[in-house]
Scaffold this active site. Structure first.
Site, PDB file in Angstrom:
ATOM      1  N   GLU A 236       0.872  -1.178   0.000  1.00 27.43           N
ATOM      2  CA  GLU A 236       0.000   0.000   0.000  1.00 27.43           C
ATOM      3  C   GLU A 236       0.901   1.217   0.000  1.00 27.43           C
ATOM      4  O   GLU A 236       1.640   1.472   0.952  1.00 27.43           O
ATOM      5  CB  GLU A 236      -0.940   0.038   1.201  1.00 27.43           C
ATOM      6  CG  GLU A 236      -1.999   1.116   0.989  1.00 27.43           C
ATOM      7  CD  GLU A 236      -2.683   1.561   2.251  1.00 27.43           C
ATOM      8  OE1 GLU A 236      -2.012   2.231   3.075  1.00 27.43           O
ATOM      9  OE2 GLU A 236      -3.861   1.256   2.426  1.00 27.43           O
ATOM     10  N   CYS A 270      -1.954   8.299   4.215  1.00 33.35           N
ATOM     11  CA  CYS A 270      -1.977   8.055   2.772  1.00 33.35           C
ATOM     12  C   CYS A 270      -3.327   8.400   2.152  1.00 33.35           C
ATOM     13  O   CYS A 270      -3.390   8.776   0.980  1.00 33.35           O
ATOM     14  CB  CYS A 270      -1.587   6.618   2.473  1.00 33.35           C
ATOM     15  SG  CYS A 270      -2.553   5.389   3.380  1.00 33.35           S
TER      16      CYS A 270
END
Length: 468
Positions: A236, A270
């Site tokens: 990720e 993020c």
């Protein structure tokens, strides 16, 4: 940089005080941890015993829950985030462990009859030794969203956390290693200030899978370094999330929600709301509302009762992010809220809001990991989608409208792994999350997150058929 075996201070980013110390490891510790994990995986007592794995996970969730308050305080002191966010992180982590405990006893395969008397049985098996490389921004949650499915699947693990949050990682794992039934060597922790251990995990033939959360640049390097061993990867990576606000949305209601989504963990997330795209007729109202909310944000130590946003993770991050934000302010069409360094003590930055139209500008394209928001205008649904998709990233986005059909049309057209409707930043253990394009490969959370730690094995047998 401290040498291997030396004691390293962990510092509170709010004031520079020492929170505690840890012993720095490196290559030798990584090799020993991998060997221990390999021995533990080789015994069927763990890898082939889903009932035991469920019991261990449930015991871990209970032990972690009992330590919520001290762990939340340690997390805030080591990471800097406000205490309410730390408490929420622990609570979500407990929930995720219990979710995967529930899946541990439901790892179903299937059987096929290919022809008369010819059977193929498909089993789901653990991939083996998993190397988990964990960042500092949500160190408890991001550890557990990898480790819980790895253990549920029957893997063993070697964990390499970020040095900035080594203490809280070790404290969380102590709640696990005390649980009855966990085999010796099933879970291993390597602390370091450099990268030798992490690089060895990626390259080592005895590590079967890497789960990494971090920047796109580092994820790309991991892919290259893992290529010779062809190990499985779950990555990720970076994001540049867009929030698309249509002209039927309630600006006054959603402006505080957008700011909250942008400034969680001081913008060091993020999926943070980084670009806010607003239909042109509502752009002035949104600009005024965001300015009001941002200027009222109270920045301070995470343990302070009044703090709404804490410091960045350390002085190095503060300096790097501040420099990029100053460059953005110099190039932006308009600086709506001019943030900066509020004082000499701590790694603090106050938030910045710029308005800009050229989406090719670096601050519209680059993931700046801090409290910067870019406000942009758009005309139509098609214009909004083109603007939002014009990026190398594809992690997350949100759509804000009262028109349900429009929300779904736009959500389907966005090239992102997660799209929220009239919300932003909600992540749940039950639902898979991950990125398109340069935002990563694989998925975390949900059944899909468990499958990243599994292999599918076919066992075939021809037994014949009775012809009566």
């Amino acid at each position: 940089m401290p040498g291997q075996g030396e004691w390293v201070d962990s510092l509170d980013p709010a004031n520079g005080e020492r929170v505690g110390r840890f012993s720095a490891g490196g290559l030798a510790e990584a090799e020993a941890a991998i060997a221990a994990a390999r021995r533990a995986f080789a015994r069927p007592h763990w890898a082939q015993n889903p009932r035991l794995r469920q019991q261990v996970l449930l015991g871990w969730a209970d032990a972690l829950e009992r330590e919520t308050e001290p762990l939340a305080h340690l997390l805030t002191r080591e990471n800097g985030k406000v205490l309410a966010q730390s408490r929420g992180e622990i609570e979500r982590s407990v929930s995720a462990i219990r979710y995967y405990a529930g899946l541990a006893r439901n790892l179903a395969g299937h059987a096929l009859e290919i022809a008369p008397g010819e059977f193929a049985t498909i089993l789901k098996e653990p991939v083996g030794v998993a190397g988990l490389i964990i960042p500092w921004n949500a160190p408890v949650n991001l550890l557990i969203r990898s480790l819980a499915p790895a253990l549920a699947a029957g893997c063993t693990a070697v964990i390499k956390p970020a040095p900035q949050t080594s203490l809280v990682t070790a404290a969380v794992l102590r709640t696990l290693t005390g649980v009855e039934g966990l085999p010796k060597g099933a879970v291993n922790l390597v602390l370091e200030t450099g990268h030798a251990a992490a690089r060895h995990l990626v390259a080592a033939p005895d590590v079967d899978m890497i789960s990494f959360t971090g920047s796109t640049a580092v994820g790309s390097q991991i892919m290259a370094d893992a290529a010779p061993t062809l190990k499985k990867l779950s990555l990720e990576l970076g994001g540049k999330s867009c929030c698309i606000v249509f002209d039927d949305a309630d600006i006054e209601d959603i402006a505080p929600k957008l700011v909250g989504a942008a400034l969680a963990i001081s913008g060091q997330q993020c999926v943070a709301a980084r670009r806010i795209l607003v239909q042109r007729s509502h752009l002035p109202a949104m600009k005024a509302a965001l300015k009001r909310v941002l200027e009222a944000i109270k920045v301070g130590p995470g343990l302070a009762d009044t703090a709404q946003m804490g410091p960045l993770i350390d002085r190095a991050a503060q300096n790097a992010v501040h420099a990029r934000i100053e460059q953005a302010k110099a190039e932006a069409d308009e600086v709506v809220v001019s943030g900066g360094v509020p004082g000499a003590e701590g790694a603090f930055l106050t938030p910045t809001l710029v308005a800009h139209e050229n989406r090719q500008s670096f601050f519209c394209q680059e993931e700046i990991f801090g409290p910067l928001i870019v406000l942009e205008g758009f005309e139509t649904e098609e214009d909004a989608v083109v603007r939002a998709n014009d990026t190398v990233f594809g992690l997350s986005a949100s759509v804000w409208t009262r028109d349900g059909a429009r929300a779904w049309r736009v959500a389907r057209a966005l090239a992102d792994g997660i799209v929220w409707i009239n919300d932003h930043g909600r992540l749940n253990a039950e639902a898979a999350a991950g990125g398109y394009r340069r935002s990563g490969i694989g998925r975390l959370y949900g059944v899909e997150g468990l499958e990243d730690f599994q292999e599918a094995k076919q066992i075939f047998q021809s037994v014949g058929a009775l012809d009566i």
